[in-house]
Design a protein around this motif. Structure first.
Motif, PDB file in Angstrom:
ATOM      1  N   LEU A 191       7.569  -1.338 -10.012  1.00  0.00           N
ATOM      2  CA  LEU A 191       9.077  -1.615 -10.038  1.00  0.00           C
ATOM      3  C   LEU A 191       9.879  -2.123  -8.849  1.00  0.00           C
ATOM      4  O   LEU A 191      10.533  -3.147  -9.162  1.00  0.00           O
ATOM      5  N   SER A 192       9.204  -1.725  -7.929  1.00  0.00           N
ATOM      6  CA  SER A 192       9.780  -2.219  -6.455  1.00  0.00           C
ATOM      7  C   SER A 192       8.641  -2.424  -5.503  1.00  0.00           C
ATOM      8  O   SER A 192       7.667  -1.428  -5.505  1.00  0.00           O
ATOM      9  N   GLY A 193       8.728  -3.172  -4.492  1.00  0.00           N
ATOM     10  CA  GLY A 193       7.785  -3.182  -3.370  1.00  0.00           C
ATOM     11  C   GLY A 193       6.711  -4.081  -3.576  1.00  0.00           C
ATOM     12  O   GLY A 193       6.583  -5.332  -4.607  1.00  0.00           O
ATOM     13  N   ASN A 194       5.588  -4.196  -2.781  1.00  0.00           N
ATOM     14  CA  ASN A 194       4.346  -4.901  -3.039  1.00  0.00           C
ATOM     15  C   ASN A 194       3.018  -4.068  -2.700  1.00  0.00           C
ATOM     16  O   ASN A 194       2.842  -3.179  -2.250  1.00  0.00           O
ATOM     17  N   ILE A 195       1.990  -4.599  -3.617  1.00  0.00           N
ATOM     18  CA  ILE A 195       0.768  -3.875  -3.522  1.00  0.00           C
ATOM     19  C   ILE A 195      -0.200  -4.656  -3.166  1.00  0.00           C
ATOM     20  O   ILE A 195      -0.212  -5.949  -3.820  1.00  0.00           O
ATOM     21  N   LYS A 196      -1.348  -4.323  -2.138  1.00  0.00           N
ATOM     22  CA  LYS A 196      -2.437  -5.402  -2.046  1.00  0.00           C
ATOM     23  C   LYS A 196      -3.832  -4.761  -2.725  1.00  0.00           C
ATOM     24  O   LYS A 196      -3.962  -3.341  -2.515  1.00  0.00           O
ATOM     25  N   ILE A 197      -4.551  -5.440  -3.306  1.00  0.00           N
ATOM     26  CA  ILE A 197      -5.769  -4.992  -3.852  1.00  0.00           C
ATOM     27  C   ILE A 197      -6.796  -5.326  -3.076  1.00  0.00           C
ATOM     28  O   ILE A 197      -6.992  -6.735  -2.938  1.00  0.00           O
ATOM     29  N   LEU A 198      -7.811  -4.397  -2.620  1.00  0.00           N
ATOM     30  CA  LEU A 198      -8.962  -4.476  -1.988  1.00  0.00           C
ATOM     31  C   LEU A 198     -10.019  -4.204  -2.586  1.00  0.00           C
ATOM     32  O   LEU A 198     -10.120  -3.136  -3.507  1.00  0.00           O
ATOM     33  N   ARG A 199     -11.187  -4.928  -2.071  1.00  0.00           N
ATOM     34  CA  ARG A 199     -12.416  -4.230  -2.718  1.00  0.00           C
ATOM     35  C   ARG A 199     -13.406  -3.750  -1.214  1.00  0.00           C
ATOM     36  O   ARG A 199     -12.846  -4.156   0.005  1.00  0.00           O
ATOM     37  N   GLU A 200     -14.339  -3.083  -1.381  1.00  0.00           N
ATOM     38  CA  GLU A 200     -14.959  -2.621  -0.319  1.00  0.00           C
ATOM     39  C   GLU A 200     -16.440  -2.678  -0.334  1.00  0.00           C
ATOM     40  O   GLU A 200     -16.858  -2.486  -1.404  1.00  0.00           O
ATOM     41  N   ASP A 201     -16.974  -3.173   0.857  1.00  0.00           N
ATOM     42  CA  ASP A 201     -18.447  -3.300   0.965  1.00  0.00           C
ATOM     43  C   ASP A 201     -19.267  -1.947   1.144  1.00  0.00           C
ATOM     44  O   ASP A 201     -18.434  -0.878   1.438  1.00  0.00           O
ATOM     45  N   ASN A 202     -20.741  -1.858   1.246  1.00  0.00           N
ATOM     46  CA  ASN A 202     -21.324  -0.593   1.487  1.00  0.00           C
ATOM     47  C   ASN A 202     -21.032  -0.029   2.873  1.00  0.00           C
ATOM     48  O   ASN A 202     -21.230   1.076   3.140  1.00  0.00           O
ATOM     49  N   GLU A 203     -20.557  -0.911   3.963  1.00  0.00           N
ATOM     50  CA  GLU A 203     -20.246  -0.476   5.098  1.00  0.00           C
ATOM     51  C   GLU A 203     -18.654   0.128   5.377  1.00  0.00           C
ATOM     52  O   GLU A 203     -18.627   0.381   6.415  1.00  0.00           O
ATOM     53  N   GLY A 204     -17.991  -0.113   4.185  1.00  0.00           N
ATOM     54  CA  GLY A 204     -16.737   0.476   4.382  1.00  0.00           C
ATOM     55  C   GLY A 204     -15.756  -0.791   4.803  1.00  0.00           C
ATOM     56  O   GLY A 204     -14.588  -0.457   4.974  1.00  0.00           O
ATOM     57  N   ASN A 205     -16.197  -2.148   4.909  1.00  0.00           N
ATOM     58  CA  ASN A 205     -15.526  -3.164   5.359  1.00  0.00           C
ATOM     59  C   ASN A 205     -14.518  -3.820   3.843  1.00  0.00           C
ATOM     60  O   ASN A 205     -15.023  -3.626   2.948  1.00  0.00           O
ATOM     61  N   GLU A 206     -13.375  -3.990   4.243  1.00  0.00           N
ATOM     62  CA  GLU A 206     -12.193  -4.175   3.055  1.00  0.00           C
ATOM     63  C   GLU A 206     -12.276  -5.520   2.890  1.00  0.00           C
ATOM     64  O   GLU A 206     -12.228  -6.433   4.087  1.00  0.00           O
ATOM     65  N   LEU A 207     -11.941  -6.033   1.656  1.00  0.00           N
ATOM     66  CA  LEU A 207     -11.729  -7.702   1.349  1.00  0.00           C
ATOM     67  C   LEU A 207     -10.554  -7.814   0.670  1.00  0.00           C
ATOM     68  O   LEU A 207     -10.525  -6.981  -0.301  1.00  0.00           O
ATOM     69  N   LEU A 208      -9.400  -8.437   1.199  1.00  0.00           N
ATOM     70  CA  LEU A 208      -8.423  -8.680   0.149  1.00  0.00           C
ATOM     71  C   LEU A 208      -8.552  -9.504  -1.105  1.00  0.00           C
ATOM     72  O   LEU A 208      -9.077 -10.747  -0.773  1.00  0.00           O
ATOM     73  N   ILE A 209      -8.037  -9.045  -2.321  1.00  0.00           N
ATOM     74  CA  ILE A 209      -8.584  -9.826  -3.530  1.00  0.00           C
ATOM     75  C   ILE A 209      -7.141 -10.492  -3.655  1.00  0.00           C
ATOM     76  O   ILE A 209      -7.110 -11.741  -4.274  1.00  0.00           O
ATOM     77  N   TYR A 210      -6.012  -9.775  -3.878  1.00  0.00           N
ATOM     78  CA  TYR A 210      -4.717 -10.458  -4.320  1.00  0.00           C
ATOM     79  C   TYR A 210      -3.654  -9.251  -4.235  1.00  0.00           C
ATOM     80  O   TYR A 210      -3.845  -8.244  -3.743  1.00  0.00           O
ATOM     81  N   PHE A 211      -2.514  -9.831  -4.110  1.00  0.00           N
ATOM     82  CA  PHE A 211      -1.334  -8.934  -3.855  1.00  0.00           C
ATOM     83  C   PHE A 211      -0.613  -8.702  -5.414  1.00  0.00           C
ATOM     84  O   PHE A 211      -0.818  -9.607  -6.100  1.00  0.00           O
ATOM     85  N   LEU A 212       0.023  -7.612  -5.687  1.00  0.00           N
ATOM     86  CA  LEU A 212       0.869  -7.527  -6.797  1.00  0.00           C
ATOM     87  C   LEU A 212       2.234  -7.545  -6.388  1.00  0.00           C
ATOM     88  O   LEU A 212       2.760  -6.842  -5.243  1.00  0.00           O
ATOM     89  N   GLU A 213       3.358  -7.923  -7.156  1.00  0.00           N
ATOM     90  CA  GLU A 213       4.567  -8.025  -6.681  1.00  0.00           C
ATOM     91  C   GLU A 213       5.302  -7.064  -7.833  1.00  0.00           C
ATOM     92  O   GLU A 213       4.753  -7.024  -8.962  1.00  0.00           O
ATOM     93  N   ALA A 214       6.648  -6.749  -7.581  1.00  0.00           N
ATOM     94  CA  ALA A 214       7.350  -6.017  -8.835  1.00  0.00           C
ATOM     95  C   ALA A 214       7.481  -6.960 -10.116  1.00  0.00           C
ATOM     96  O   ALA A 214       7.542  -7.927 -10.034  1.00  0.00           O
ATOM     97  N   GLY A 215       7.189  -6.107 -11.273  1.00  0.00           N
ATOM     98  CA  GLY A 215       6.883  -6.737 -12.688  1.00  0.00           C
ATOM     99  C   GLY A 215       5.667  -6.969 -13.085  1.00  0.00           C
ATOM    100  O   GLY A 215       5.514  -7.645 -14.098  1.00  0.00           O
ATOM    101  N   GLU A 216       4.757  -6.639 -12.266  1.00  0.00           N
ATOM    102  CA  GLU A 216       3.068  -6.808 -12.513  1.00  0.00           C
ATOM    103  C   GLU A 216       2.528  -5.531 -12.732  1.00  0.00           C
ATOM    104  O   GLU A 216       2.949  -4.384 -12.344  1.00  0.00           O
ATOM    105  N   THR A 217       1.322  -5.623 -12.981  1.00  0.00           N
ATOM    106  CA  THR A 217       0.366  -4.629 -13.122  1.00  0.00           C
ATOM    107  C   THR A 217      -0.802  -5.109 -12.551  1.00  0.00           C
ATOM    108  O   THR A 217      -1.112  -6.031 -12.449  1.00  0.00           O
TER     109      THR A 217
END
Length: 209
Positions: A51-77
């Protein structure tokens, strides 16, 4: 207030009957910046509609390192969570609030029912899949074909668009984690950008010129 936001962000997508049902069965959740909304291996019982704000979607490898995949904006799922729900799997991604955010959580059972009997919901889901698929292809292209300085500058431009501000509040370490590299590399490249008059640096703040 929540109903107004629901109509504001999704009224042009969903028909009135669906909006009313979402309001009836959905539950409002609020998250502060950096809160984990969905975590990896978490069983998913609800679909988030932002509904409001922004969310980042991340993946994680076996060592716990994160990688940004994409962002979500209001009005999305998040279609990656949709995929997990439709297969009754655990989450394969981590969703983190990029800034204070509010969501309406819809039970999975409703999502599956609406897909079959509501055209506006079905179109929304299919379009969401296409959008996220394109973004994931772009993320793969960035990793495979773009040098780190190009990836970093694109990241900054995306942040500017996301926050509708030329000033980004972010730590070098956070950028490094999003781009799966070291803080030293990010700091060096940011200094290079500053020398090229592309940005202006200050403590935990970057102004894109």
């Amino acid at each position: 207030m929540e109903k107004e936001l629901l109509y504001q962000k999704f009224g042009h997508i969903f028909d009135d009957a669906l909006i009313n049902e979402i309001e009836k069965v959905g539950s409002i959740k609020t998250f502060s910046k950096d809160d984990i909304i969905i975590d990896i291996n978490q069983p998913l019982q609800y679909i988030p509609l932002l509904l409001s704000g922004n969310i980042k979607i991340l993946r994680e490898d076996n060592e716990g390192n994160e990688l940004l995949i994409y962002f979500l904006e209001a009005g999305e799922t998040c279609t990656m969570s949709l995929t997990c729900c439709m297969g009754t799997f655990k989450s394969k991604i981590r969703a983190v609030a990029e800034k204070d955010s509010s969501l309406i959580m819809v039970p999975v059972q409703k999502m599956q029912k609406w897909f079959h009997n509501n055209e506006s919901w079905r179109n929304f889901i299919l379009e969401s899949y296409q959008t996220r698929f394109d973004e994931m292809l772009e993320a793969i292209d960035n990793l495979a074909f773009m040098k780190m300085d190009e990836r970093l500058y694109k990241y900054l431009i995306n942040k500017v668009k996301l926050h509708t501000s030329n000033t980004i509040i972010v730590k070098h370490q956070d950028i490094a984690e999003d781009l799966h590299t070291s803080r030293v590399v990010i700091s060096r490249l940011l200094k290079q950008f500053e020398n090229e008059k592309k940005i202006k640096l200050s403590r935990n703040k970057i102004e894109v010129l």
